[in-house]
Write a protein that holds these residues in place. Structure first.
Motif, short mmCIF file in Angstrom:
data_model
loop_
_atom_site.label_atom_id
_atom_site.label_comp_id
_atom_site.label_asym_id
_atom_site.label_seq_id
_atom_site.Cartn_x
_atom_site.Cartn_y
_atom_site.Cartn_z
N LYS A 238 22.10 35.15 -5.60
CA LYS A 238 20.67 35.33 -5.87
C LYS A 238 20.07 34.11 -6.57
CE LYS A 238 19.08 39.23 -7.37
NZ LYS A 238 18.88 40.47 -8.17
N SER A 241 19.91 31.22 -4.04
CA SER A 241 18.85 31.46 -3.05
C SER A 241 17.47 31.23 -3.65
CB SER A 241 18.95 32.91 -2.53
OG SER A 241 20.18 33.12 -1.88
N ALA A 242 17.26 31.69 -4.89
CA ALA A 242 15.97 31.49 -5.55
C ALA A 242 15.69 30.02 -5.77
CB ALA A 242 15.95 32.24 -6.88
N HIS A 243 16.72 29.27 -6.17
CA HIS A 243 16.54 27.84 -6.40
C HIS A 243 16.23 27.11 -5.10
CE1 HIS A 243 16.91 23.89 -8.13
NE2 HIS A 243 17.89 23.59 -7.29
N LYS A 245 14.85 28.33 -2.49
CA LYS A 245 13.50 28.69 -2.07
C LYS A 245 12.47 27.84 -2.81
CE LYS A 245 10.32 32.60 -1.83
NZ LYS A 245 10.11 34.05 -2.13
N ASN A 246 12.67 27.65 -4.11
CA ASN A 246 11.75 26.80 -4.89
C ASN A 246 11.79 25.37 -4.40
OD1 ASN A 246 10.99 28.94 -6.52
ND2 ASN A 246 12.58 28.54 -8.06
N GLU A 269 23.43 27.90 0.90
CA GLU A 269 23.44 29.33 0.63
C GLU A 269 24.50 30.04 1.47
OE1 GLU A 269 19.50 31.16 0.69
OE2 GLU A 269 18.65 29.16 0.48
#
Length: 374
Positions: A238, A241-243, A245-246, A269
């Motif tokens: 998670k 994935s968040a990083h 996406k940013n 990822e």
């Protein structure tokens, strides 16, 4: 091999009719440890003993060589002497010792088709199996927690030091010693398993004092490490994935394809997801058969056969074979050091890439926003 059971009686047509059981070859000095449950089963086909003995022998040789090489490479390569890699070395040491003390002992008993090494060796065999198995399980848990600390917590996490790693390793060994020695002190006991060629915990005695050890053991040595590893990797994926996406959103605002020169975020990822899936799946495959066998005996949910008890040993010992692959050989710096020392192991003419480890590969993802994460 002396035979301690009843003699065969002639049948109607002059052919011997066997009333032997799987217990009949067991030496008298450990006969009192054998649960009455096993008296209902005929002797296992000798072919099974040969197959299992051969498989365990191969697993033992491969594990000792593989884990020995991991220990040697990590101990001699200065670039690999990091606090995180102390866990990998400890895992290799634990697996090395487990196979060194258990594998060839079981092979020897498979040759005689029963346990022939006496009461003390039965206790020691089971104790070492529990000790090194617990230590390996909790070392893998520490590896997952270390990666969680680096990747998920980032700057908020306390960096792992050599002292911190050594203290955690000592805890892993203490857990193994405590759970391994308790049956020798009276909480449960070590007995021959159904196949009579190995020894383990008593899961058939029908009193809750013995059963409580099995249940407590499973909580602290199976469920807690399993869910800790799953929790760690879920939040690692998670966070990554968040990083990513940013990073993609920032690149889009800057009208460029990617902020990375040569790395695909989606690929990163996917790699991490595969690492997590493989790690959790192999761990589950290794230790679940033993848990199922023990729970079946405790709760009497099925009639356990001697042959069924073999698979717990096989799968658990196989774990000591693929651990060096998952945690050692998959480490790019380890591969580079290995091929420098053993060039004959090279599968191609191209030099090995001196890249990052599985842990640092993932942690490197956060390094763009957290310079202290690597």
């Amino acid at each position: 091999m002396p035979y301690y059971g009843p003699m065969q009686q002639p049948g109607l047509w002059g052919q011997p009719v066997s009333n032997m059981t799987v217990v009949d070859k067991v030496p008298p000095e450990i006969m009192h440890l054998v649960d009455p449950h096993w008296y209902q089963f005929p002797p296992m086909n000798p072919l099974w003993h040969s197959i299992i003995g051969f498989v365990i022998f191969v697993l033992g040789v491969v594990s000792i060589i593989g884990n020995g090489m991991v220990i040697y490479i990590f101990a001699t390569a200065k670039s690999l002497r990091t606090p995180s890699n102390l866990f990998v070395v400890n895992l290799a040491l634990s697996d090395f010792l487990m196979m060194g003390t258990n594998a060839f002992t079981m092979v020897y008993n498979c040759w005689y088709e029963t346990w022939v090494l006496g009461l003390l060796m039965c206790d020691l065999y089971a104790f070492f199996g529990s000790l090194f198995g617990c230590c390996s399980i909790w070392t893998m848990t520490m590896i997952a927690l270390d990666r969680y600390n680096v990747i998920v917590k980032g700057l908020a996490g306390k960096p792992l030091t050599n002292t911190g790693a050594i203290l955690r390793i000592i805890v892993c060994w203490l857990i193994g010693v405590v759970w391994g020695i308790l049956p020798m002190l009276g909480w449960n006991r070590y007995v021959p398993e159904g196949n009579m060629t190995a020894c383990g915990t008593d899961y058939l005695t029908d009193d809750w004092f013995h059963k409580s050890y099995i249940l407590a053991y499973s909580v602290f040595v199976y469920y807690t490490p399993l869910f800790t590893i799953i929790y760690s990797y879920v939040f690692i994926i998670k966070a990554v994935s968040a990083h990513e996406k940013n990073m993609r959103e920032q690149a889009k605002r800057m009208n460029i394809q990617s902020l990375r020169s040569s790395d695909d975020g989606k690929s990163t990822e996917m790699k991490l997801a595969k690492i997590a899936l493989v790690t959790i799946s192999l761990w589950f495959m290794a230790w679940t058969p033993y848990t199922v066998i023990n729970y079946t005996g405790v709760f009497k949910t099925a009639n356990i056969s001697p042959l069924a008890t073999i698979w717990g040993s096989v799968f658990a010992k196989a774990n000591a074979v693929y651990n060096p692959i998952v945690y050692g050989i998959s480490h790019p710096k380890y591969r580079a050091a290995l091929l420098r020392r053993f060039p004959a192991l090279a599968c191609s003419d191209s030099p090995p890439a001196d890249d990052k480890s599985l842990a640092s590969e993932a942690s490197g993802i956060t390094a763009d926003v957290n310079p202290t994460a690597t």
